[in-house]
Design a protein around this motif. Structure first.
Motif, PDB file in Angstrom:
ATOM      1  N   VAL A  28      13.551   3.892   2.837  1.00 39.41           N
ATOM      2  CA  VAL A  28      13.330   5.183   3.501  1.00 39.41           C
ATOM      3  C   VAL A  28      13.801   5.102   4.946  1.00 39.41           C
ATOM      4  N   ASP A  29      14.112   6.274   5.520  1.00 31.75           N
ATOM      5  CA  ASP A  29      14.500   6.321   6.923  1.00 31.75           C
ATOM      6  C   ASP A  29      13.255   6.434   7.800  1.00 31.75           C
ATOM      7  N   ILE A  30      13.426   6.622   9.107  1.00 28.93           N
ATOM      8  CA  ILE A  30      12.281   6.647  10.025  1.00 28.93           C
ATOM      9  C   ILE A  30      11.352   7.837   9.801  1.00 28.93           C
ATOM     10  N   ASP A  31      11.826   8.844   9.072  1.00 27.28           N
ATOM     11  CA  ASP A  31      10.978   9.995   8.747  1.00 27.28           C
ATOM     12  C   ASP A  31      10.302   9.847   7.386  1.00 27.28           C
ATOM     13  N   GLY A  32      10.528   8.706   6.733  1.00 23.50           N
ATOM     14  CA  GLY A  32       9.925   8.474   5.423  1.00 23.50           C
ATOM     15  C   GLY A  32      10.659   9.157   4.290  1.00 23.50           C
ATOM     16  N   VAL A  33      11.918   9.551   4.541  1.00 20.52           N
ATOM     17  CA  VAL A  33      12.730  10.196   3.515  1.00 20.52           C
ATOM     18  C   VAL A  33      13.523   9.118   2.775  1.00 20.52           C
ATOM     19  N   VAL A  34      13.511   9.191   1.454  1.00 15.39           N
ATOM     20  CA  VAL A  34      14.168   8.189   0.619  1.00 15.39           C
ATOM     21  C   VAL A  34      15.684   8.247   0.813  1.00 15.39           C
ATOM     22  N   THR A  35      16.264   7.071   1.125  1.00 12.03           N
ATOM     23  CA  THR A  35      17.716   6.969   1.277  1.00 12.03           C
ATOM     24  C   THR A  35      18.336   6.119   0.176  1.00 12.03           C
ATOM     25  N   GLY A  36      17.508   5.369  -0.539  1.00  9.34           N
ATOM     26  CA  GLY A  36      18.012   4.549  -1.636  1.00  9.34           C
ATOM     27  C   GLY A  36      16.895   4.164  -2.580  1.00  9.34           C
ATOM     28  N   THR A  77       4.783   1.099  13.695  1.00  9.55           N
ATOM     29  CA  THR A  77       4.301  -0.128  14.335  1.00  9.55           C
ATOM     30  C   THR A  77       5.165  -1.355  14.034  1.00  9.55           C
ATOM     31  N   GLY A  78       5.965  -1.267  12.977  1.00 10.90           N
ATOM     32  CA  GLY A  78       6.776  -2.412  12.590  1.00 10.90           C
ATOM     33  C   GLY A  78       5.983  -3.497  11.886  1.00 10.90           C
ATOM     34  N   GLU A  79       4.798  -3.162  11.384  1.00 12.88           N
ATOM     35  CA  GLU A  79       3.941  -4.140  10.711  1.00 12.88           C
ATOM     36  C   GLU A  79       4.025  -3.981   9.199  1.00 12.88           C
ATOM     37  N   GLU A  80       4.162  -5.124   8.509  1.00 10.96           N
ATOM     38  CA  GLU A  80       4.141  -5.137   7.044  1.00 10.96           C
ATOM     39  C   GLU A  80       2.757  -4.753   6.558  1.00 10.96           C
ATOM     40  N   LYS A  81       2.706  -4.180   5.368  1.00 14.10           N
ATOM     41  CA  LYS A  81       1.424  -3.849   4.766  1.00 14.10           C
ATOM     42  C   LYS A  81       1.532  -4.074   3.270  1.00 14.10           C
ATOM     43  N   SER A  82       0.536  -4.739   2.689  1.00 12.54           N
ATOM     44  CA  SER A  82       0.512  -4.996   1.248  1.00 12.54           C
ATOM     45  C   SER A  82      -0.735  -4.380   0.630  1.00 12.54           C
ATOM     46  N   PHE A  83      -0.566  -3.858  -0.559  1.00  5.89           N
ATOM     47  CA  PHE A  83      -1.667  -3.263  -1.309  1.00  5.89           C
ATOM     48  C   PHE A  83      -1.647  -3.844  -2.711  1.00  5.89           C
ATOM     49  N   SER A  84      -2.801  -4.272  -3.190  1.00  6.35           N
ATOM     50  CA  SER A  84      -2.874  -4.798  -4.548  1.00  6.35           C
ATOM     51  C   SER A  84      -3.741  -3.878  -5.392  1.00  6.35           C
ATOM     52  N   GLU A  85      -3.385  -3.782  -6.652  1.00  8.51           N
ATOM     53  CA  GLU A  85      -4.134  -2.990  -7.631  1.00  8.51           C
ATOM     54  C   GLU A  85      -4.338  -1.546  -7.184  1.00  8.51           C
ATOM     55  N   ILE A  86      -3.250  -0.911  -6.750  1.00  7.40           N
ATOM     56  CA  ILE A  86      -3.282   0.501  -6.374  1.00  7.40           C
ATOM     57  C   ILE A  86      -3.113   1.342  -7.624  1.00  7.40           C
ATOM     58  N   ARG A  87      -4.000   2.290  -7.811  1.00  8.33           N
ATOM     59  CA  ARG A  87      -3.915   3.172  -8.973  1.00  8.33           C
ATOM     60  C   ARG A  87      -2.920   4.289  -8.674  1.00  8.33           C
ATOM     61  N   CYS A  88      -2.020   4.509  -9.618  1.00 12.57           N
ATOM     62  CA  CYS A  88      -1.051   5.603  -9.524  1.00 12.57           C
ATOM     63  C   CYS A  88      -0.995   6.240 -10.899  1.00 12.57           C
ATOM     64  N   ILE A  95       1.972  -2.863  -4.060  1.00  8.37           N
ATOM     65  CA  ILE A  95       2.979  -2.217  -3.210  1.00  8.37           C
ATOM     66  C   ILE A  95       3.045  -2.959  -1.892  1.00  8.37           C
ATOM     67  N   LYS A  96       4.267  -3.228  -1.468  1.00 10.13           N
ATOM     68  CA  LYS A  96       4.483  -3.879  -0.173  1.00 10.13           C
ATOM     69  C   LYS A  96       5.388  -2.974   0.646  1.00 10.13           C
ATOM     70  N   LEU A  97       4.972  -2.689   1.877  1.00  5.91           N
ATOM     71  CA  LEU A  97       5.758  -1.890   2.807  1.00  5.91           C
ATOM     72  C   LEU A  97       6.334  -2.835   3.856  1.00  5.91           C
ATOM     73  N   LEU A  98       7.651  -2.847   3.971  1.00  2.00           N
ATOM     74  CA  LEU A  98       8.337  -3.749   4.901  1.00  2.00           C
ATOM     75  C   LEU A  98       9.119  -2.926   5.921  1.00  2.00           C
ATOM     76  N   PRO A  99       8.826  -3.083   7.206  1.00  2.85           N
ATOM     77  CA  PRO A  99       9.565  -2.316   8.213  1.00  2.85           C
ATOM     78  C   PRO A  99      11.018  -2.780   8.315  1.00  2.85           C
ATOM     79  N   LEU A 100      11.912  -1.832   8.527  1.00  2.00           N
ATOM     80  CA  LEU A 100      13.323  -2.097   8.778  1.00  2.00           C
ATOM     81  C   LEU A 100      13.688  -1.431  10.098  1.00  2.00           C
TER      82      LEU A 100
END
Length: 182
Positions: A28-36, A77-88, A95-100
């Motif tokens: 995603v880009d800086i606005d959270g819009v999917v680019t790939g 913030t540029g900080e990684e965040k991990s979530f385990s056992e997230i219900r969807c 889910i792992k969020l990695l800043p770029l």
């Protein structure tokens, strides 16, 4: 000319690795819009993830965590965040969020089968524990090291040793007459 060609090759290789990787990924880009989005993500996620759409927008009611807010915080913030056992929906994900530099990468894995197996195993464990505790017969379980791992109330009544003093001991040491020690 050679440098440009190598850069193009490198970019092409990375694009193919991203596209064909078995783990579900989105960029995603800086606005959270999917680019790939890679092929795995296209097949798995039921939230309508597509290039040009806002990631996690409209999915809040289908997840335990507000992933949109977590994603935007990761980007800010540029900080990684991990979530385990997230219900969807009916699925469970890690889910792992990695800043770029220009947004973030979202890596997710469908762990539904593993989650269900873990829950069923815990249920069976709880059932067995309840049965062993309620049994009037003495039930003693020894592990591979031949030490006592479980000692139910029936064993306490039958052999006269409290559970706390029996766990971790060798059965022979507890029940054999002193003349048979050694």
């Amino acid at each position: 000319m050679k440098k440009i060609t190598q850069e193009c090759l490198d970019k092409c290789v990375y694009q193919r690795l991203f596209e064909n990787h078995p783990v579900q990924m989105a960029i995603v880009d800086i606005d959270g819009v999917v680019t790939g989005v890679n092929r795995s993500k296209k097949c798995m996620d039921g939230c309508g993830i597509a290039v040009g759409k806002e990631m996690f927008k409209g999915c809040a009611d289908r997840r335990d965590v507000d992933m949109r807010s977590a994603l935007m915080k990761c980007i800010e913030t540029g900080e990684e965040k991990s979530f385990s056992e997230i219900r969807c929906g009916d699925n469970f994900l890690t889910i792992k969020l990695l800043p770029l530099e220009s947004g973030a990468a979202i890596i997710s894995e469908d762990i539904t089968e593993r989650f269900i197996a873990k829950r069923e195993l815990q249920e069976r464990h709880d059932e067995l524990k309840a049965i062993m505790h309620a049994a009037r017969d003495g039930i003693i379980v020894m592990g591979p090291s031949k030490r006592i791992e479980h000692w139910n109330p029936g064993a306490e009544n039958l052999l006269g040793h409290a559970k706390e003093g029996a766990i971790g001991e060798f059965l022979h040491d507890l029940i054999a007459p002193p003349e048979y020690a050694d």
